[in-house]
Design a protein around this motif. Structure first.
Motif, PDB file in Angstrom:
ATOM      1  N   ARG A  29      -1.493   2.470  -9.601  1.00 22.37           N
ATOM      2  CA  ARG A  29      -1.794   1.312  -8.759  1.00 22.37           C
ATOM      3  C   ARG A  29      -0.671   0.289  -8.754  1.00 22.37           C
ATOM      4  NH1 ARG A  29      -1.939  -2.380  -6.141  1.00 22.37           N
ATOM      5  NH2 ARG A  29      -3.616  -3.807  -5.552  1.00 22.37           N
ATOM      6  N   TYR A  34       2.901   0.173  -3.392  1.00 18.67           N
ATOM      7  CA  TYR A  34       1.557  -0.246  -2.999  1.00 18.67           C
ATOM      8  C   TYR A  34       1.456  -1.740  -2.693  1.00 18.67           C
ATOM      9  CZ  TYR A  34       0.244   4.413  -4.470  1.00 18.67           C
ATOM     10  OH  TYR A  34       0.164   5.773  -4.588  1.00 18.67           O
ATOM     11  N   LEU A  96      -6.760  -1.023   0.505  1.00 16.94           N
ATOM     12  CA  LEU A  96      -6.353  -1.372  -0.849  1.00 16.94           C
ATOM     13  C   LEU A  96      -6.493  -2.883  -1.041  1.00 16.94           C
ATOM     14  CD1 LEU A  96      -5.195  -0.468  -3.534  1.00 16.94           C
ATOM     15  CD2 LEU A  96      -2.904  -0.715  -2.571  1.00 16.94           C
ATOM     16  N   THR A 211      -6.020   3.366  -4.248  1.00 13.42           N
ATOM     17  CA  THR A 211      -4.891   3.612  -3.343  1.00 13.42           C
ATOM     18  C   THR A 211      -5.211   4.673  -2.299  1.00 13.42           C
ATOM     19  OG1 THR A 211      -3.850   5.406  -4.618  1.00 13.42           O
ATOM     20  CG2 THR A 211      -3.342   3.131  -5.270  1.00 13.42           C
TER      21      THR A 211
END
Length: 273
Positions: A29, A34, A96, A211
């Motif tokens: 994560r 991300y 997310l 994710t």
């Protein structure tokens, strides 16, 4: 009310498998990709999950073909169907960072819609999106006899109630749903494609993989016999067989997190195909 899946957490190695998967997804994560480019990572993961899931079905195609199909080119009915199932489940995945629980349809409805997406272009129309009423499934014939008709419908409804009420970790829920769908084989064909797509959705919707980019399918495509052997063990319903399946599931999620990290690296480097 007693949680129907809680006893599974006491089986040998299950708690450890849950923890390994949690750590792998938590570490993933925080990858730099991300922060702003998670949609690209998730989309690429979906393509690779599709490719790997098809490989489990014995349909091995290059990733370039999956990309071509994703943009409306090429012809490969089973792969196109698998891609359709991937696209559909990704529509239900929360963004997310989203707050609150994912709003998923009831499991039976979810299964039907994913099956329609996966088979609408190649399976006989009377079988598309319909639970088997009579006759055995055409796929996964090595997993023993499969229920049909009212008995099958009752088991699917029981699985639906179990998913709605259980509070066990997402890894266990996804593993049980995946294993049960392989055991029941509720449709005439494409049961594996549906099981893997729905399980991928549950890992994200239930928070283990926020994710939406873990590619557990990569582990199964590379070890088909162990995958089917573990599924056969789960189908027996024995504590040993169920525990071995959940442990293997945790291992696949760890492999899938490594694959997601590779994708995230490529997104940052601008080196995707």
């Amino acid at each position: 009310m007693t949680d129907p899946l809680a006893p599974l957490l006491e089986l040998a190695g299950v708690a450890e498998a849950v923890e390994r998967a949690r750590v792998a997804c938590e570490e993933l994560r925080w990858h730099e990709a991300y922060r702003r480019r998670w949609r690209e990572v998730r989309a690429e993961a979906g393509l690779r999950a599709t490719q790997a899931s098809c490989a489990v079905e014995g349909v091995r195609v290059p990733l370039s073909l999956v990309r071509e199909l994703a943009t409306g080119g090429g012809t490969a009915p089973v792969v196109t169907g698998a891609l359709g199932a991937t696209v559909l489940v990704e529509q239900w995945m929360p963004a997310l960072g989203a707050r609150g629980a994912a709003d998923l349809p009831p499991l039976r409805q979810l299964l039907v819609r994913v099956h329609v997406a996966a088979t609408g272009g190649w399976l006989d129309e009377p079988s598309v999106g319909r639970l088997r009423v009579v006759g055995p499934p055409q796929d996964l014939t090595g997993l023993g006899p499969a229920l049909a008709g009212d008995e099958l419908a009752a088991r699917v409804d029981l699985l639906d109630r179990t998913v709605r009420t259980t509070q066990v970790p997402a890894l266990v829920v996804a593993a049980v749903v995946h294993g049960e769908l392989l055991t029941l084989r509720p449709f005439t064909a494409a049961n594996g494609l549906v099981a893997r797509a729905v399980a991928r959705l549950l890992l994200t919707a239930r928070g283990l993989d926020p994710t939406g980019s873990v590619v557990a399918e990569a582990a199964w495509a590379g070890a088909l016999n162990p995958y089917l052997g573990a599924a056969a063990g789960f189908a027996t319903g024995s504590p040993q067989g169920v525990a071995a399946w959940v442990r293997a599931y945790g291992d696949a999620v760890v492999v899938g997190a490594d694959e997601a990290r590779t994708i995230a690296d490529a997104v940052l480097a601008g080196s995707l195909g």
